[in-house]
Scaffold this motif. Structure first.
Motif, mmCIF file in Angstrom:
data_model
loop_
_atom_site.group_PDB
_atom_site.id
_atom_site.type_symbol
_atom_site.label_atom_id
_atom_site.label_comp_id
_atom_site.label_asym_id
_atom_site.label_seq_id
_atom_site.Cartn_x
_atom_site.Cartn_y
_atom_site.Cartn_z
ATOM 1 N N GLU A 210 8.344 19.002 -19.562
ATOM 2 C CA GLU A 210 9.218 18.720 -20.690
ATOM 3 C C GLU A 210 10.117 17.563 -20.288
ATOM 4 O O GLU A 210 10.701 17.573 -19.200
ATOM 5 C CB GLU A 210 10.061 19.952 -21.026
ATOM 6 N N MET A 211 10.219 16.568 -21.162
ATOM 7 C CA MET A 211 11.077 15.426 -20.892
ATOM 8 C C MET A 211 12.420 15.645 -21.587
ATOM 9 O O MET A 211 12.553 16.520 -22.445
ATOM 10 C CB MET A 211 10.418 14.136 -21.397
ATOM 11 N N LYS A 212 13.432 14.850 -21.211
ATOM 12 C CA LYS A 212 14.761 15.005 -21.813
ATOM 13 C C LYS A 212 14.767 14.635 -23.290
ATOM 14 O O LYS A 212 15.465 15.243 -24.081
ATOM 15 C CB LYS A 212 15.784 14.166 -21.050
ATOM 16 N N TRP B 236 4.354 17.141 -22.260
ATOM 17 C CA TRP B 236 3.572 16.037 -21.708
ATOM 18 C C TRP B 236 2.732 16.534 -20.545
ATOM 19 O O TRP B 236 3.206 17.324 -19.729
ATOM 20 C CB TRP B 236 4.502 14.940 -21.208
ATOM 21 N N LYS B 237 1.507 16.071 -20.446
ATOM 22 C CA LYS B 237 0.628 16.424 -19.329
ATOM 23 C C LYS B 237 0.550 15.243 -18.370
ATOM 24 O O LYS B 237 0.344 14.109 -18.797
ATOM 25 C CB LYS B 237 -0.769 16.754 -19.856
ATOM 26 N N ILE B 238 0.732 15.508 -17.083
ATOM 27 C CA ILE B 238 0.640 14.456 -16.070
ATOM 28 C C ILE B 238 -0.845 14.186 -15.820
ATOM 29 O O ILE B 238 -1.579 15.083 -15.398
ATOM 30 C CB ILE B 238 1.332 14.884 -14.762
ATOM 31 N N ILE B 239 -1.289 12.948 -16.101
ATOM 32 C CA ILE B 239 -2.707 12.625 -15.945
ATOM 33 C C ILE B 239 -2.972 11.629 -14.818
ATOM 34 O O ILE B 239 -4.122 11.363 -14.498
ATOM 35 C CB ILE B 239 -3.326 12.124 -17.270
ATOM 36 N N ARG B 240 -1.917 11.078 -14.195
ATOM 37 C CA ARG B 240 -2.091 10.179 -13.058
ATOM 38 C C ARG B 240 -0.843 10.227 -12.187
ATOM 39 O O ARG B 240 0.269 10.197 -12.689
ATOM 40 C CB ARG B 240 -2.310 8.744 -13.526
ATOM 41 N N LEU B 241 -1.047 10.336 -10.875
ATOM 42 C CA LEU B 241 0.059 10.324 -9.924
ATOM 43 C C LEU B 241 -0.148 9.209 -8.923
ATOM 44 O O LEU B 241 -1.267 8.958 -8.492
ATOM 45 C CB LEU B 241 0.145 11.646 -9.157
ATOM 46 N N MET C 58 2.320 5.552 -7.315
ATOM 47 C CA MET C 58 3.597 4.847 -7.420
ATOM 48 C C MET C 58 4.119 4.950 -8.856
ATOM 49 O O MET C 58 5.315 5.045 -9.082
ATOM 50 C CB MET C 58 3.438 3.368 -7.047
ATOM 51 N N ASP C 59 3.190 4.919 -9.803
ATOM 52 C CA ASP C 59 3.507 5.107 -11.218
ATOM 53 C C ASP C 59 2.906 6.431 -11.658
ATOM 54 O O ASP C 59 1.928 6.895 -11.084
ATOM 55 C CB ASP C 59 2.915 3.981 -12.070
ATOM 56 N N ILE C 60 3.490 7.014 -12.685
ATOM 57 C CA ILE C 60 2.989 8.283 -13.209
ATOM 58 C C ILE C 60 2.643 8.086 -14.674
ATOM 59 O O ILE C 60 3.443 7.565 -15.446
ATOM 60 C CB ILE C 60 4.053 9.392 -13.049
ATOM 61 N N ARG C 61 1.410 8.480 -15.042
ATOM 62 C CA ARG C 61 0.985 8.395 -16.440
ATOM 63 C C ARG C 61 1.037 9.795 -17.023
ATOM 64 O O ARG C 61 0.509 10.739 -16.444
ATOM 65 C CB ARG C 61 -0.422 7.829 -16.563
ATOM 66 N N ALA D 174 7.454 4.470 -13.883
ATOM 67 C CA ALA D 174 7.656 4.434 -12.436
ATOM 68 C C ALA D 174 8.059 5.838 -11.990
ATOM 69 O O ALA D 174 8.692 6.583 -12.747
ATOM 70 C CB ALA D 174 8.743 3.429 -12.085
ATOM 71 N N ARG D 175 7.684 6.217 -10.776
ATOM 72 C CA ARG D 175 7.965 7.565 -10.270
ATOM 73 C C ARG D 175 9.456 7.904 -10.345
ATOM 74 O O ARG D 175 9.836 8.997 -10.762
ATOM 75 C CB ARG D 175 7.459 7.695 -8.840
ATOM 76 N N ARG D 176 10.314 6.973 -9.952
ATOM 77 C CA ARG D 176 11.764 7.201 -9.969
ATOM 78 C C ARG D 176 12.261 7.419 -11.401
ATOM 79 O O ARG D 176 13.064 8.315 -11.663
ATOM 80 C CB ARG D 176 12.469 6.011 -9.332
ATOM 81 N N GLU D 177 11.770 6.610 -12.335
ATOM 82 C CA GLU D 177 12.164 6.735 -13.745
ATOM 83 C C GLU D 177 11.678 8.063 -14.325
ATOM 84 O O GLU D 177 12.400 8.742 -15.045
ATOM 85 C CB GLU D 177 11.575 5.564 -14.534
ATOM 86 N N PHE D 178 10.437 8.451 -13.977
ATOM 87 C CA PHE D 178 9.881 9.722 -14.452
ATOM 88 C C PHE D 178 10.720 10.895 -13.954
ATOM 89 O O PHE D 178 11.063 11.793 -14.721
ATOM 90 C CB PHE D 178 8.425 9.879 -13.985
#
Length: 65
Positions: A13-15, A25-30, A32-35, A48-52
């Protein structure tokens, strides 16, 4: 700041909700970046991982291996 735990295929769940109205949301790629992919309309976003980590609220469903 605590490190949030998440893995591939987890549902999170995002903010802020997606404009389609869903907030799952489903995490489909991990890496340096996360999709992540919206469970409502199927739209995917790459962050970006930090932003996610900053925008993620909590893990709703853990993926079973």
């Amino acid at each position: 700041m605590e490190e949030k735990e998440f893995a591939l295929n987890d549902v999170v769940e995002m903010k802020k909700p997606h404009p389609c109205g869903m907030n799952k949301w489903k995490i489909i790629r991990l890496g340096m970046d996360i999709r992540i992919k919206c469970e409502g309309c199927g739209h995917s976003v790459m962050l970006a991982r930090r932003e996610f980590a900053k925008k993620m609220k909590k893990v709703l469903e853990k993926h079973e291996k």
